[in-house]
Design a protein around this motif. Structure first.
Motif, short mmCIF file in Angstrom:
data_model
loop_
_atom_site.label_atom_id
_atom_site.label_comp_id
_atom_site.label_asym_id
_atom_site.label_seq_id
_atom_site.Cartn_x
_atom_site.Cartn_y
_atom_site.Cartn_z
N LEU A 61 83.75 42.43 26.58
CA LEU A 61 83.51 43.73 27.22
C LEU A 61 82.31 43.66 28.16
CD1 LEU A 61 83.51 47.20 25.47
CD2 LEU A 61 81.58 46.52 26.88
N ALA A 62 81.19 43.13 27.66
CA ALA A 62 79.98 43.06 28.47
C ALA A 62 80.21 42.19 29.70
CB ALA A 62 78.83 42.50 27.63
N ALA A 63 80.94 41.10 29.55
CA ALA A 63 81.19 40.22 30.69
C ALA A 63 82.04 40.92 31.74
CB ALA A 63 81.88 38.94 30.21
N ARG A 64 83.03 41.68 31.32
CA ARG A 64 83.91 42.37 32.27
C ARG A 64 83.16 43.47 33.02
NH1 ARG A 64 89.04 44.29 29.18
NH2 ARG A 64 89.78 44.73 31.29
N VAL A 65 82.30 44.19 32.30
CA VAL A 65 81.55 45.26 32.96
C VAL A 65 80.53 44.65 33.92
CG1 VAL A 65 79.99 47.20 32.61
CG2 VAL A 65 81.92 46.85 31.06
N LEU A 66 79.91 43.55 33.53
CA LEU A 66 78.98 42.88 34.43
C LEU A 66 79.70 42.36 35.66
CD1 LEU A 66 75.98 42.12 34.62
CD2 LEU A 66 76.55 39.91 33.60
N SER A 67 80.91 41.87 35.49
CA SER A 67 81.71 41.43 36.64
C SER A 67 82.02 42.59 37.56
CB SER A 67 83.00 40.78 36.14
OG SER A 67 83.83 40.40 37.22
N LEU A 68 82.30 43.75 36.98
CA LEU A 68 82.53 44.95 37.79
C LEU A 68 81.34 45.23 38.70
CD1 LEU A 68 84.14 47.62 38.38
CD2 LEU A 68 82.85 48.64 36.49
N ALA A 69 80.14 44.96 38.18
CA ALA A 69 78.91 45.23 38.94
C ALA A 69 78.61 44.15 39.96
CB ALA A 69 77.74 45.36 37.98
N GLY A 70 79.48 43.15 40.09
CA GLY A 70 79.23 42.08 41.03
C GLY A 70 78.39 40.96 40.44
N GLY A 71 78.26 40.95 39.11
CA GLY A 71 77.54 39.87 38.45
C GLY A 71 76.14 40.20 38.01
N SER A 72 75.59 41.33 38.48
CA SER A 72 74.23 41.69 38.08
C SER A 72 74.01 43.20 38.18
CB SER A 72 73.20 40.98 38.96
OG SER A 72 73.25 41.46 40.29
N ILE A 73 73.09 43.69 37.35
CA ILE A 73 72.68 45.10 37.39
C ILE A 73 71.16 45.09 37.49
CG2 ILE A 73 72.71 47.32 36.21
CD1 ILE A 73 75.20 46.38 34.71
N PRO A 74 70.62 45.10 38.70
CA PRO A 74 69.17 44.93 38.88
C PRO A 74 68.32 45.95 38.12
CG PRO A 74 70.30 44.68 40.97
CD PRO A 74 71.33 45.17 39.99
N GLY A 75 68.79 47.20 38.00
CA GLY A 75 67.97 48.24 37.41
C GLY A 75 67.99 48.30 35.89
N ILE A 76 68.73 47.43 35.24
CA ILE A 76 68.83 47.51 33.78
C ILE A 76 67.51 47.10 33.14
CG2 ILE A 76 69.63 45.14 33.35
CD1 ILE A 76 71.73 46.46 31.43
N SER A 77 67.14 47.77 32.06
CA SER A 77 65.86 47.46 31.41
C SER A 77 65.93 46.15 30.64
CB SER A 77 65.47 48.60 30.46
OG SER A 77 66.30 48.60 29.31
N ARG A 78 64.75 45.59 30.37
CA ARG A 78 64.71 44.33 29.61
C ARG A 78 65.31 44.50 28.23
NH1 ARG A 78 58.55 42.10 30.88
NH2 ARG A 78 58.93 41.53 33.07
N ARG A 79 64.98 45.60 27.57
CA ARG A 79 65.48 45.75 26.20
C ARG A 79 66.98 45.97 26.18
NH1 ARG A 79 63.71 51.52 23.44
NH2 ARG A 79 64.87 52.90 24.83
N ASP A 80 67.52 46.70 27.17
CA ASP A 80 68.98 46.87 27.23
C ASP A 80 69.66 45.53 27.47
OD1 ASP A 80 68.70 49.56 26.84
OD2 ASP A 80 69.23 50.16 28.87
N ALA A 81 69.14 44.77 28.44
CA ALA A 81 69.75 43.48 28.78
C ALA A 81 69.71 42.53 27.58
CB ALA A 81 69.02 42.87 29.98
N THR A 82 68.59 42.55 26.85
CA THR A 82 68.45 41.65 25.70
C THR A 82 69.43 42.00 24.60
OG1 THR A 82 66.10 41.28 26.18
CG2 THR A 82 66.84 40.84 23.93
N LEU A 83 69.54 43.29 24.27
CA LEU A 83 70.45 43.70 23.19
C LEU A 83 71.90 43.45 23.58
CD1 LEU A 83 71.02 44.96 20.46
CD2 LEU A 83 70.84 47.23 21.51
#
Length: 381
Positions: free
Chosen positions: A293-315
């Motif tokens: 799921l996370a991989a597909r949503v990240l792909s939707l974003a073009g491979g990256s979400i610059p504004g995501i917080s460190r703690r969100d990205a880590t979890l």
């Protein structure tokens, strides 16, 4: 009457306080009639017998109320909402959950904004059960008359409470997603905000009032396997309009999915009390599904979400390696203990002030409070 508003109330549980919702609408008929607007309520009895409503305050045969019966055997409001939409001839529609109600004067205030801007939709101020106005979507402090899908963070409002122009819904092919247990409104609502026309917010207007009166039968309250909880995501990711959207649009939607729906799903499981006999809330199968799921949503974003917080990205990343609930609980504890830097900063420092970052959101939140974006009349008793 030159125009009309139809308020649709689907009811799947006869114990819901639907009479209160009906009364909150009918009490506004005179004010709207004075402006040439006919107001009507349609109650859709969903998988219920025609004579099943008899709760406190309920009065059958009231002028201005129509009862329809819709049976599909599915525990989702999508079917009855779509059924009412397909039968409607009103200028505007408003969908009201059976345990909620509308504050006095709300429909007239929303209608005035819709008419002033020829709006496809007016997003309702949303008063929570706690009594505060939900500060969503992330509207600019300048209080624009017509909202911008990206600059005003429309992805953060995923239910279409408010006033919807029926001809705009028809032109868009709007319909609630049937066949999913929850999230039936997410894809059509995003499409409405991003693709239909002028979207407005009625600053200072009375609100749509949510309550916690739904009782134990509420469909959205239980924890299901991730594959069921995110069944709506399959429909969204396959939508042509989203595939053709700009990178900025897809990135904004992906960020909201992971930050709100994704992190929320992980924390709910980590916080759930033990329940003997219940299927595991987290196991290798859930972990595997989460990674995909996370991989597909990240792909939707073009491979990256610059504004995501460190703690969100880590979890988000670490949950894909969690083999059991205890491990997920440890990750959730670390998430909550990450401090201000984990909450505010992004994985790349240079992105920490990007448009969808937490720092930018908090700054705008203070400015919104100062300019009164979400100021509303006192809650009705």
């Amino acid at each position: 009457m030159t125009q009309s508003i139809e308020v649709v109330i689907p009811v799947h549980d006869p114990e819901r306080p639907v009479a209160r919702g009906i009364a909150s609408v009918l009490d506004q008929r005179a004010a709207l009639a004075a402006r040439g607007v006919d107001l009507h309520v349609t109650v859709v009895l969903h998988n219920l017998a025609a004579d099943s409503l008899s709760g406190p305050g309920f009065q059958p045969g009231v002028d201005g109320v129509t009862y329809l019966k819709h049976s599909d055997g599915v525990a989702s409001p999508a079917g009855p909402r779509n059924y009412a939409l397909g039968r409607s001839g009103a200028t505007y529609l408003s969908f009201l959950d059976s345990d909620d109600y509308l504050e006095p004067g709300s429909l007239l205030a929303w209608w005035e904004v819709a008419e002033a801007h020829t709006a496809a939709a007016v997003i309702a101020p949303l008063r929570t059960p706690a009594g505060n106005i939900l500060p969503s979507p992330r509207i600019r402090p300048s209080k624009p008359g017509v909202l911008h899908p990206l600059r005003d963070g429309l992805a953060y409002r995923s239910v279409p409470y408010g006033l919807l122009r029926r001809e705009s819904l028809l032109a868009l092919g709007f319909s609630y997603t049937e066949g999913v247990p929850t999230g039936e409104d997410i894809e059509p609502t995003l499409r409405l905000w991003f693709r239909s026309g002028a979207i407005c917010y009625p600053y200072g207007a009375p609100a749509y009032r949510q309550t916690d009166d739904s009782g134990p039968a509420r469909v959205t309250s239980s924890i299901r396997p991730l594959r069921q909880e995110f069944a709506w995501l399959e429909h969204l990711l396959g939508a042509d309009w989203l595939q053709q959207a700009s990178t900025a649009e897809r990135r904004a939607i992906a960020h909201k999915i992971l930050r709100v729906h994704g992190i929320g799903a992980l924390l709910r499981r980590a916080d759930a009390p033990d329940s003997p006999g219940r299927a595991p809330l987290w196991d290798p199968e859930e972990s595997l599904y989460w990674r995909g799921l996370a991989a597909r949503v990240l792909s939707l974003a073009g491979g990256s979400i610059p504004g995501i917080s460190r703690r969100d990205a880590t979890l988000i990343q670490a949950a894909g390696a969690a083999r059991d609930l205890r491990h997920l609980q440890v990750l959730a504890a670390e998430y909550r203990a990450s401090g201000r830097s984990g909450e505010l900063l992004t994985p790349r420092m240079q992105d920490s002030l990007s448009g969808d970052s937490i720092i930018r959101h908090y700054v705008n939140e203070r400015l919104r409070a100062a300019t009164g974006v979400f100021r509303a009349p006192p809650a009705a008793p």
